[in-house]
Design a protein around this motif. Structure first.
Motif, PDB file in Angstrom:
ATOM      1  N   CYS A  43      19.855  21.183  19.101  1.00  0.00           N
ATOM      2  CA  CYS A  43      19.328  21.655  20.706  1.00  0.00           C
ATOM      3  C   CYS A  43      18.244  20.782  21.564  1.00  0.00           C
ATOM      4  CB  CYS A  43      18.779  23.062  20.479  1.00  0.00           C
ATOM      5  SG  CYS A  43      19.975  24.082  19.644  1.00  0.00           S
ATOM      6  N   ALA A  44      17.463  19.955  20.764  1.00  0.00           N
ATOM      7  CA  ALA A  44      16.664  19.061  21.397  1.00  0.00           C
ATOM      8  C   ALA A  44      17.374  18.118  21.925  1.00  0.00           C
ATOM      9  CB  ALA A  44      15.691  18.588  20.385  1.00  0.00           C
ATOM     10  N   PHE A  45      18.319  17.295  21.271  1.00  0.00           N
ATOM     11  CA  PHE A  45      18.918  16.280  22.138  1.00  0.00           C
ATOM     12  C   PHE A  45      20.278  16.897  22.970  1.00  0.00           C
ATOM     13  CE2 PHE A  45      16.548  14.302  18.627  1.00  0.00           C
ATOM     14  CZ  PHE A  45      16.130  13.317  19.312  1.00  0.00           C
ATOM     15  N   ALA A  46      20.633  18.089  22.939  1.00  0.00           N
ATOM     16  CA  ALA A  46      21.785  18.402  23.714  1.00  0.00           C
ATOM     17  C   ALA A  46      21.650  18.021  25.070  1.00  0.00           C
ATOM     18  CB  ALA A  46      21.773  19.797  23.609  1.00  0.00           C
ATOM     19  N   GLU A  47      20.466  18.217  25.761  1.00  0.00           N
ATOM     20  CA  GLU A  47      20.313  18.149  27.215  1.00  0.00           C
ATOM     21  C   GLU A  47      20.475  16.640  27.651  1.00  0.00           C
ATOM     22  OE1 GLU A  47      19.801  19.665  31.104  1.00  0.00           O
ATOM     23  OE2 GLU A  47      20.917  20.379  29.168  1.00  0.00           O
ATOM     24  N   ALA A  51      32.600  20.823  26.690  1.00  0.00           N
ATOM     25  CA  ALA A  51      32.464  21.446  25.347  1.00  0.00           C
ATOM     26  C   ALA A  51      30.995  21.789  25.146  1.00  0.00           C
ATOM     27  CB  ALA A  51      32.612  20.438  24.218  1.00  0.00           C
ATOM     28  N   LEU A  52      30.079  21.264  25.873  1.00  0.00           N
ATOM     29  CA  LEU A  52      28.523  21.632  25.660  1.00  0.00           C
ATOM     30  C   LEU A  52      28.365  22.904  26.502  1.00  0.00           C
ATOM     31  CD1 LEU A  52      26.776  18.264  25.192  1.00  0.00           C
ATOM     32  CD2 LEU A  52      27.490  19.861  23.253  1.00  0.00           C
ATOM     33  N   ALA A  53      28.987  23.063  27.749  1.00  0.00           N
ATOM     34  CA  ALA A  53      28.989  24.034  28.580  1.00  0.00           C
ATOM     35  C   ALA A  53      29.810  25.334  28.285  1.00  0.00           C
ATOM     36  CB  ALA A  53      29.079  23.463  30.023  1.00  0.00           C
ATOM     37  N   SER A  54      30.565  25.255  27.326  1.00  0.00           N
ATOM     38  CA  SER A  54      31.666  26.504  26.865  1.00  0.00           C
ATOM     39  C   SER A  54      30.861  27.625  26.162  1.00  0.00           C
ATOM     40  CB  SER A  54      32.674  25.832  26.099  1.00  0.00           C
ATOM     41  OG  SER A  54      32.096  25.452  24.864  1.00  0.00           O
ATOM     42  N   ARG A  63      32.155  28.932  23.540  1.00  0.00           N
ATOM     43  CA  ARG A  63      32.471  28.332  22.172  1.00  0.00           C
ATOM     44  C   ARG A  63      30.966  27.786  21.662  1.00  0.00           C
ATOM     45  NH1 ARG A  63      37.412  25.050  19.522  1.00  0.00           N
ATOM     46  NH2 ARG A  63      36.539  25.231  17.344  1.00  0.00           N
ATOM     47  N   TYR A  64      30.686  26.974  22.257  1.00  0.00           N
ATOM     48  CA  TYR A  64      29.188  26.173  21.788  1.00  0.00           C
ATOM     49  C   TYR A  64      27.862  27.150  21.867  1.00  0.00           C
ATOM     50  CZ  TYR A  64      25.152  22.928  22.019  1.00  0.00           C
ATOM     51  OH  TYR A  64      23.931  22.412  21.835  1.00  0.00           O
ATOM     52  N   ARG A  65      27.748  28.003  22.991  1.00  0.00           N
ATOM     53  CA  ARG A  65      26.870  28.965  22.897  1.00  0.00           C
ATOM     54  C   ARG A  65      26.906  29.823  21.947  1.00  0.00           C
ATOM     55  NH1 ARG A  65      27.874  28.507  28.690  1.00  0.00           N
ATOM     56  NH2 ARG A  65      29.019  30.366  28.448  1.00  0.00           N
ATOM     57  N   LYS A  66      27.947  30.294  21.608  1.00  0.00           N
ATOM     58  CA  LYS A  66      28.281  31.139  20.474  1.00  0.00           C
ATOM     59  C   LYS A  66      28.036  30.456  19.163  1.00  0.00           C
ATOM     60  CE  LYS A  66      31.567  34.076  18.118  1.00  0.00           C
ATOM     61  NZ  LYS A  66      33.375  34.602  18.165  1.00  0.00           N
ATOM     62  N   LEU A  67      28.151  29.057  18.840  1.00  0.00           N
ATOM     63  CA  LEU A  67      27.946  28.336  17.687  1.00  0.00           C
ATOM     64  C   LEU A  67      26.391  28.655  17.411  1.00  0.00           C
ATOM     65  CD1 LEU A  67      28.336  26.431  15.326  1.00  0.00           C
ATOM     66  CD2 LEU A  67      28.406  24.550  17.037  1.00  0.00           C
ATOM     67  N   ILE A  68      25.594  28.058  18.595  1.00  0.00           N
ATOM     68  CA  ILE A  68      24.349  28.083  18.384  1.00  0.00           C
ATOM     69  C   ILE A  68      23.488  29.423  18.195  1.00  0.00           C
ATOM     70  CG2 ILE A  68      22.124  27.369  19.742  1.00  0.00           C
ATOM     71  CD1 ILE A  68      23.953  25.170  19.044  1.00  0.00           C
ATOM     72  N   ALA A  69      24.022  30.501  19.029  1.00  0.00           N
ATOM     73  CA  ALA A  69      23.522  31.668  18.717  1.00  0.00           C
ATOM     74  C   ALA A  69      23.774  32.245  17.139  1.00  0.00           C
ATOM     75  CB  ALA A  69      24.180  32.617  19.600  1.00  0.00           C
ATOM     76  N   ARG A  70      25.159  31.959  16.771  1.00  0.00           N
ATOM     77  CA  ARG A  70      25.303  32.504  15.478  1.00  0.00           C
ATOM     78  C   ARG A  70      24.285  31.812  14.612  1.00  0.00           C
ATOM     79  NH1 ARG A  70      30.132  34.598  13.471  1.00  0.00           N
ATOM     80  NH2 ARG A  70      29.523  35.596  11.132  1.00  0.00           N
ATOM     81  N   ALA A  71      24.272  30.488  14.548  1.00  0.00           N
ATOM     82  CA  ALA A  71      23.352  29.680  13.605  1.00  0.00           C
ATOM     83  C   ALA A  71      21.928  30.129  13.729  1.00  0.00           C
ATOM     84  CB  ALA A  71      23.433  28.316  13.915  1.00  0.00           C
ATOM     85  N   ARG A  72      21.287  30.441  14.867  1.00  0.00           N
ATOM     86  CA  ARG A  72      20.214  31.044  14.929  1.00  0.00           C
ATOM     87  C   ARG A  72      19.861  32.429  14.322  1.00  0.00           C
ATOM     88  NH1 ARG A  72      16.664  28.013  17.975  1.00  0.00           N
ATOM     89  NH2 ARG A  72      17.718  26.835  19.712  1.00  0.00           N
TER      90      ARG A  72
END
Length: 636
Positions: free
Chosen positions: A284-288, A388-391, A393-402
């Motif tokens: 997440c730190a390097f995503a932006e 992909a980073l704005a999709s 699917r990506y947000r769901k991946l990060i939320a599920r991982a957290r």
């Protein structure tokens, strides 16, 4: 020596209210130096005039004020912003220009094949923070949640000289700068990074930039070395902002999660969550910075963190919900593939200069056509990556991982479950397993000259390195340093992989041309360049077995691997020793008062007479421990 050149390209802005330029630095030879404290610049130039002709060309005043929020919103996005006041000085002060400038924080200058500078005129100095925030929002879609305030000021003169030496002409810029904290600067900028030293209020920094205008590169290198010797200058890779931060002892914002703290007797369930969460925070730190694509190193670090998180999930299989593990592994594989497509072409563009220098600069038209193809394909994959980073699917991946890593482990685990193992036991088992895999792959690699065995060995070494580094907080510094040898082995083996990838690139470019109805003629400039790269790649792949054997020998061979396994396995004994040290003082305190330890009111496991002894045989000051063994007070 750093390779740099600049060309300005006008681009249309997202909003019609302003224009901005993107400056790409491509191919200019140059050196950057920083001077020692108390240097006499005039005396240095006078000594330089004894070896070359030095003539002053221009003089200007440059005042920079860097801005950011209290929490570092711009630094978190990999950006640095300033408003600059510049005026020419020719006996009298000329008309000043004021503008906002936003640039990326370059993580690895040696590999930067392009940089970008965005700017616009500044309307009001007292509203610079708001104008910068609006600018980065419009141009880069970066939102600053807190107000931007002045953090650092760099003020001084820059004098440019024309230097004519033997065999070359160069341009020398001397920046004599005063660095200070602005009045009322924020607490984030006024406290030292370690919290122990207070920041200085002002400092003096002198920089030298020497760039080649015309002539021989070798002669230019001699001139640069002579200048460095005369002034006792130091080669400098840092930016002016970074030098100013160091001069004032200011904290430097570091992206990525800190290394988690682990204990030898901590459960595997616990360390699995700490390690996986640290890798997720790094993603997440390097995503932006990856989304902005202003520096290729952000994408590289995000991709590495993605691969490490996948490795951690496999390493700690069984510690998380099974369905969540499968979901995360599948989605991380998708994310790694998206990032990998862009990273491959980043590497190709980095290797482009090496190929051209090694294989010859001609035909120039063919090389330029190849670079154009690489840039075009990289931009196509970058567009897909941003999508992909704005999709969702990506947000769901990060939320599920957290949610998965933040959820506490079940309090009850069945006997023998991996989650009940201690960190020491888990490290010993899994590092030992990876060592065996590396040794088997090494035996296959030295008997396979095709390069496939070297590729497998590199993959096994990478997995061993990731696994060993997960448990780094458990090791001493000496063992952690030994593990770093795996990185050098992996890099050396990676050179053969780069050759194979270069060969695959050539075949892909030819195949794509054929699908589009064209054929790459080997007699053309472009075809000649592709054929040269392909031939070099095939020739370099031969002898891979010998290279693999030599690379392994350089780090200590199989003895190094066996020693690594033994040292990590010794963590279990270290854990047992630590437990005995923790238990011993408690028994000693009870016996010091001349009283026996009270009997514990819990059921003790059954033990044989040889293991535990009878109450009559046990000393009066000794209390039975749950494992059936007594503690010997005399051992204290």
């Amino acid at each position: 020596m750093a390779r740099q050149s600049s060309s300005e390209v006008e681009t249309s802005a997202a909003a019609p209210s302003y224009t901005h330029r993107i400056v790409d630095i491509v191919d200019r030879q140059g050196f950057a130096f920083v001077a020692p404290a108390g240097i006499d610049v005039e005396a240095l130039l006078e000594r330089l005039r004894g070896e070359a002709m030095v003539e002053r060309a221009s003089r200007e005043r440059v005042d920079d004020t860097y801005l950011d929020s209290e929490r570092g919103d711009l630094a978190r996005a990999g950006l640095r912003a300033r408003y600059r006041r510049r005026s020419l000085v020719n006996g009298v002060t000329g008309k000043a220009t004021r503008r906002i400038e936003v640039e990326p924080i370059v993580l690895l200058p040696e590999l930067a094949f392009e940089r970008h500078l965005l700017w616009k005129p500044l309307a009001r100095v007292d509203a610079a923070g708001a104008e910068v925030a609006d600018f980065v929002l419009d141009a880069l879609a970066v939102t600053c949640e807190q107000p931007l305030v002045p953090q650092l000021a760099v003020q001084g003169e820059r004098i440019t000289y024309r230097v004519a030496g033997v065999g070359c002409e160069a341009r020398l810029c001397v920046a004599d700068q005063r660095v200070r904290l602005p009045a009322g600067s924020s607490g984030r900028a006024s406290a030292a990074g370690d919290g122990k030293r207070r920041a200085r209020r002002a400092a003096h920094v002198v920089e030298f930039w020497l760039s080649l205008e015309r002539g021989e590169v070798q002669a230019f290198g001699v001139l640069a070395q002579h200048l460095q010797t005369l002034g006792e200058l130091s080669l400098n890779k840092a930016t002016t902002h970074e030098l100013a931060q160091a001069a004032l002892s200011l904290p430097v914002h570091k992206l990525g999660a800190p290394t988690p703290e682990l204990e030898l007797d901590e459960s595997t369930d616990s360390i699995a969550r700490k390690i996986c969460l640290a890798q997720l925070e790094t993603i997440c730190a390097f995503a932006e910075g990856t989304r902005l694509s202003l520096d290729a190193e952000y994408l590289h670090k995000m991709r590495v963190a993605t691969r490490r998180l996948r490795a951690a999930l496999r390493n700690f299989a069984g510690c998380f919900d099974a369905r969540a593990e499968l979901f995360l592994l599948d989605e991380l594989r998708w994310l790694a593939a998206v990032l990998g497509e862009v990273r491959d072409f980043d590497v190709h563009l980095i290797d482009y200069s090496t190929w051209r220098a090694m294989l010859g600069p001609e035909p120039s038209h063919g090389w330029h056509q190849l670079r154009g193809e690489l840039v075009t394909r990289r931009e196509q994959h970058k567009w897909a990556m941003r999508q992909a980073l704005a999709s969702p699917r990506y947000r769901k991946l990060i939320a599920r991982a957290r949610a998965t890593f933040g959820k506490a482990a079940p309090r009850r685990r069945e006997a023998g479950h991996v989650g009940r193992q201690t960190a020491a036991e888990h490290a010993a088992a899994h590092v030992g397993k990876r060592v065996k895999q590396v040794r088997r792959a090494a035996r296959r690699a030295v008997s396979d000259a095709s390069g496939a065995g070297v590729h497998e060995l590199r993959i096994r070494c990478k997995k061993l390195r990731y696994t060993a580094e997960f448990y780094a907080p458990l090791y001493g510094k000496k063992l952690a340093k030994r593990i770093k040898r795996l990185s050098s082995l992996q890099d050396r083996l990676g050179k053969f992989q780069d050759c194979m990838i270069a060969g695959e690139l050539v075949e892909r470019l030819r195949a794509d041309a054929a699908r589009q109805g064209g054929v790459v003629d080997d007699a053309s400039d472009y075809g000649f360049v592709l054929g040269t790269i392909g031939g070099w790649a095939r020739a370099s792949a031969h002898g891979a077995d010998v290279e693999a054997d030599d690379a392994l020998d350089d780090i200590g061979g199989h003895e190094y691997l066996k020693d690594l396994r033994r040292r990590v396995a010794a963590l279990v004994q270290d854990r047992d020793d630590k437990r005995e040290e923790d238990d011993a003082p408690a028994v000693s305190a009870e016996t010091r008062n001349g009283r026996s330890a009270p009997a514990r009111r819990r059921r003790q496991p059954q033990a044989s007479a040889d293991q535990q002894g009878t109450p009559a045989d046990r000393p009066s000051g000794e209390a039975a421990r749950p494992n059936g063994r007594g503690a010997d007070p005399s051992a204290n």
